[in-house]
Motif scaffolding. Sequence first.
Motif, mmCIF file in Angstrom:
data_model
loop_
_atom_site.group_PDB
_atom_site.id
_atom_site.type_symbol
_atom_site.label_atom_id
_atom_site.label_comp_id
_atom_site.label_asym_id
_atom_site.label_seq_id
_atom_site.Cartn_x
_atom_site.Cartn_y
_atom_site.Cartn_z
ATOM 1 N N LEU A 1 0.087 -39.677 29.460
ATOM 2 C CA LEU A 1 1.604 -39.978 28.815
ATOM 3 C C LEU A 1 1.706 -41.465 28.774
ATOM 4 C CD1 LEU A 1 4.092 -37.556 30.565
ATOM 5 C CD2 LEU A 1 3.617 -37.573 28.100
ATOM 6 N N GLU A 2 2.071 -42.045 27.575
ATOM 7 C CA GLU A 2 2.467 -43.302 27.426
ATOM 8 C C GLU A 2 3.855 -43.545 27.943
ATOM 9 O OE1 GLU A 2 0.004 -45.446 26.717
ATOM 10 O OE2 GLU A 2 -1.416 -43.792 26.092
ATOM 11 N N PRO A 3 4.073 -44.825 28.516
ATOM 12 C CA PRO A 3 5.418 -45.123 29.005
ATOM 13 C C PRO A 3 6.556 -44.638 28.129
ATOM 14 C CG PRO A 3 4.058 -46.837 29.453
ATOM 15 C CD PRO A 3 3.227 -46.077 28.569
ATOM 16 N N GLY A 4 7.377 -43.803 28.675
ATOM 17 C CA GLY A 4 8.526 -43.454 27.781
ATOM 18 C C GLY A 4 8.139 -42.237 26.790
ATOM 19 N N GLU A 5 7.154 -41.922 26.579
ATOM 20 C CA GLU A 5 6.831 -40.835 25.616
ATOM 21 C C GLU A 5 7.145 -39.547 26.040
ATOM 22 O OE1 GLU A 5 2.637 -39.890 23.033
ATOM 23 O OE2 GLU A 5 2.395 -40.409 25.331
ATOM 24 N N ASP A 6 7.826 -38.888 24.904
ATOM 25 C CA ASP A 6 8.060 -37.360 25.141
ATOM 26 C C ASP A 6 6.807 -36.557 25.289
ATOM 27 O OD1 ASP A 6 10.173 -35.160 24.870
ATOM 28 O OD2 ASP A 6 8.567 -34.813 23.365
ATOM 29 N N PRO A 7 6.806 -35.661 26.319
ATOM 30 C CA PRO A 7 5.832 -34.973 26.611
ATOM 31 C C PRO A 7 5.394 -33.969 25.631
ATOM 32 C CG PRO A 7 6.982 -34.903 28.701
ATOM 33 C CD PRO A 7 7.808 -35.653 27.581
ATOM 34 N N GLN A 8 6.149 -33.442 24.856
ATOM 35 C CA GLN A 8 5.914 -32.623 23.619
ATOM 36 C C GLN A 8 5.123 -33.288 22.628
ATOM 37 O OE1 GLN A 8 8.546 -29.395 22.405
ATOM 38 N NE2 GLN A 8 8.068 -29.874 20.265
ATOM 39 N N GLU A 9 5.836 -34.509 22.401
ATOM 40 C CA GLU A 9 5.152 -35.228 21.224
ATOM 41 C C GLU A 9 3.681 -35.868 21.762
ATOM 42 O OE1 GLU A 9 6.141 -35.838 18.225
ATOM 43 O OE2 GLU A 9 7.732 -34.484 18.668
ATOM 44 N N ALA A 10 3.581 -36.172 23.196
ATOM 45 C CA ALA A 10 2.019 -36.465 23.454
ATOM 46 C C ALA A 10 1.226 -35.132 23.504
ATOM 47 C CB ALA A 10 2.057 -36.884 25.120
ATOM 48 N N ALA A 11 1.869 -34.027 23.574
ATOM 49 C CA ALA A 11 0.961 -32.896 23.735
ATOM 50 C C ALA A 11 0.597 -32.786 22.107
ATOM 51 C CB ALA A 11 1.502 -31.702 24.023
ATOM 52 N N LEU A 12 1.290 -32.804 21.094
ATOM 53 C CA LEU A 12 0.856 -32.713 19.598
ATOM 54 C C LEU A 12 -0.013 -33.914 19.331
ATOM 55 C CD1 LEU A 12 4.268 -32.123 18.240
ATOM 56 C CD2 LEU A 12 2.582 -30.512 18.092
ATOM 57 N N ARG A 13 0.045 -34.980 19.857
ATOM 58 C CA ARG A 13 -0.760 -36.276 19.708
ATOM 59 C C ARG A 13 -2.226 -35.810 20.221
ATOM 60 N NH1 ARG A 13 -2.056 -39.788 23.145
ATOM 61 N NH2 ARG A 13 -0.055 -39.451 24.343
ATOM 62 N N GLU A 14 -2.155 -35.580 21.485
ATOM 63 C CA GLU A 14 -3.542 -35.281 22.128
ATOM 64 C C GLU A 14 -4.349 -34.017 21.382
ATOM 65 O OE1 GLU A 14 -5.423 -36.682 24.235
ATOM 66 O OE2 GLU A 14 -3.696 -38.342 24.843
ATOM 67 N N LEU A 15 -3.380 -32.985 21.037
ATOM 68 C CA LEU A 15 -4.124 -31.912 20.456
ATOM 69 C C LEU A 15 -5.014 -32.339 19.040
ATOM 70 C CD1 LEU A 15 -4.937 -28.813 19.860
ATOM 71 C CD2 LEU A 15 -2.632 -28.709 18.979
ATOM 72 N N GLU A 16 -4.209 -33.239 18.246
ATOM 73 C CA GLU A 16 -4.739 -33.650 16.958
ATOM 74 C C GLU A 16 -5.801 -34.555 17.344
ATOM 75 O OE1 GLU A 16 -3.232 -35.797 12.805
ATOM 76 O OE2 GLU A 16 -1.802 -35.232 14.268
ATOM 77 N N GLU A 17 -5.791 -35.494 18.191
ATOM 78 C CA GLU A 17 -6.707 -36.593 18.185
ATOM 79 C C GLU A 17 -8.127 -35.922 18.871
ATOM 80 O OE1 GLU A 17 -3.812 -40.400 19.777
ATOM 81 O OE2 GLU A 17 -5.227 -39.394 21.065
ATOM 82 N N GLU A 18 -8.038 -35.012 19.861
ATOM 83 C CA GLU A 18 -9.167 -34.641 20.368
ATOM 84 C C GLU A 18 -9.826 -33.242 19.790
ATOM 85 O OE1 GLU A 18 -8.450 -33.631 24.625
ATOM 86 O OE2 GLU A 18 -8.299 -35.760 25.118
ATOM 87 N N THR A 19 -9.166 -32.454 19.034
ATOM 88 C CA THR A 19 -9.465 -31.261 18.484
ATOM 89 C C THR A 19 -9.579 -31.402 16.741
ATOM 90 O OG1 THR A 19 -7.485 -30.325 18.192
ATOM 91 C CG2 THR A 19 -8.653 -29.945 20.250
ATOM 92 N N GLY A 20 -8.687 -32.203 16.195
ATOM 93 C CA GLY A 20 -8.517 -32.155 14.656
ATOM 94 C C GLY A 20 -7.827 -31.114 14.204
ATOM 95 N N TYR A 21 -6.904 -30.430 14.928
ATOM 96 C CA TYR A 21 -5.971 -29.563 14.714
ATOM 97 C C TYR A 21 -4.512 -30.303 14.819
ATOM 98 C CZ TYR A 21 -9.575 -26.111 13.620
ATOM 99 O OH TYR A 21 -10.644 -25.579 13.297
ATOM 100 N N LYS A 22 -3.765 -29.768 13.956
ATOM 101 C CA LYS A 22 -2.211 -29.981 14.048
ATOM 102 C C LYS A 22 -1.519 -28.518 14.352
ATOM 103 C CE LYS A 22 -1.147 -33.854 11.024
ATOM 104 N NZ LYS A 22 -0.252 -34.075 9.935
ATOM 105 N N ALA A 23 -0.440 -28.404 15.169
ATOM 106 C CA ALA A 23 0.228 -27.487 15.619
ATOM 107 C C ALA A 23 1.509 -27.226 14.660
ATOM 108 C CB ALA A 23 0.198 -27.240 17.116
#
Length: 178
Positions: free
Chosen positions: A75-97
């Motif tokens: 998590l980045e400082p102050g980042e919403d966990p759900q937004e971070a989950a969406l970001r990490e999924l896209e960054e690492e897998t190339g898929y959006k949920a």
Amino acid sequence: MNEPTLETKQIFQGRVISVQVDTVRLPNGGTSTREIVRHPGAVAVLALLEGRLLVVEQYRKPLERMQVEIPAGKLEPGEDPQEAALRELEEETGYKARSIRHLRSFSTSPGFAEEVIHLYAADDLEPTEVHLDEDEFLTCEAITLEQAERFMEEGKIFDAKTVLAVYMWKQFVRTGQF
């Protein structure tokens, strides 16, 4: 019962963690020290694509070996966990949920670290582009439940977040609920 902190000494400050040593008052009146790892927390994603689990394989220096894990990140400082989950999924897998929901939050090592991981389930995925960090080298694949169980037996899946995700996925397959 608690252990009031009498003194804190910062030992290390890094990019991801910091380490401190606290002197604490024990319930019996004595004192002791506690080594504490500070971490901003992380997210992890149990992402299903056509009945298969999206995983990434990457080298983990502390274990000195390749590991198969679910997509995850700090998590980045102050980042919403759900937004971070969406970001990490896209960054690492190339898929959006198109659909994501929180499953559990859990402590990784409460004896010495404050890190909490927020685990999400994602489905209804659509392909996009992979955006790895400059120091990130991994491959992504979609595996069956049987492959995931075999990877756990072989030690390829070894980290707690992925083991938990596989067991939750297995429960979902059996019951329709996480």
